[in-house]
Design an enzyme around this catalytic site. Sequence first.
Site, PDB file in Angstrom:
ATOM      1  N   PRO A 174       0.825  -1.204   0.000  1.00  0.00           N
ATOM      2  CG  PRO A 174      -0.448  -1.365   1.951  1.00  0.00           C
ATOM      3  CD  PRO A 174       0.619  -2.033   1.175  1.00  0.00           C
ATOM      4  CG  HIS A 175       2.476   2.842  -3.079  1.00  0.00           C
ATOM      5  ND1 HIS A 175       2.207   1.521  -3.401  1.00  0.00           N
ATOM      6  CD2 HIS A 175       2.566   3.511  -4.250  1.00  0.00           C
ATOM      7  CE1 HIS A 175       2.145   1.400  -4.720  1.00  0.00           C
ATOM      8  NE2 HIS A 175       2.348   2.591  -5.262  1.00  0.00           N
ATOM      9  CB  ALA A 176      -0.940   7.544  -1.476  1.00  0.00           C
TER      10      ALA A 176
END
Length: 147
Positions: free
Chosen positions: A66-68
């Site tokens: 998960p990352h943005a």
Amino acid sequence: MRLIDYFPDAAISIKNSANDWQQAIDYSMEVLLQKGYVTSSYIDAIKSTTEETGPYYILAPFVAMPHARPECGAIKTGLSLTLLKNSVAFGESKEPVKLLIGLSAADSDEHIGAIQVLSEMFCEEEKIEALLNANTTQQLMDIITQE
């Protein structure tokens, strides 16, 4: 930089299970948030993008990163690793995930650097197996620090 250098203290953890994928993301970002690597808006961005486009960060069976985007609230570059003993379903396809590698990258260059170091580890099938089957945080650290 070695892979282990990207992990702040206490960023490697084992949880029994998560109620849903949102809680799994919270677990994976918890230490990065506490240590000032990301803002809460960064975590919100991961969740809203997941709702819009699905879990774009699933790298392999049972493995998600998960990352943005950096501008969504990444302050410092760092990684976290959360192993769920019981998998949690992600997205409409109910993709089972047990290993979450939370990524915070302050800019796109550092983002690439961290992903390169990580991808070297994920090229080795037996390392992924070992991570998925680890029983202690020390075992997880030992696997990550193996060169």
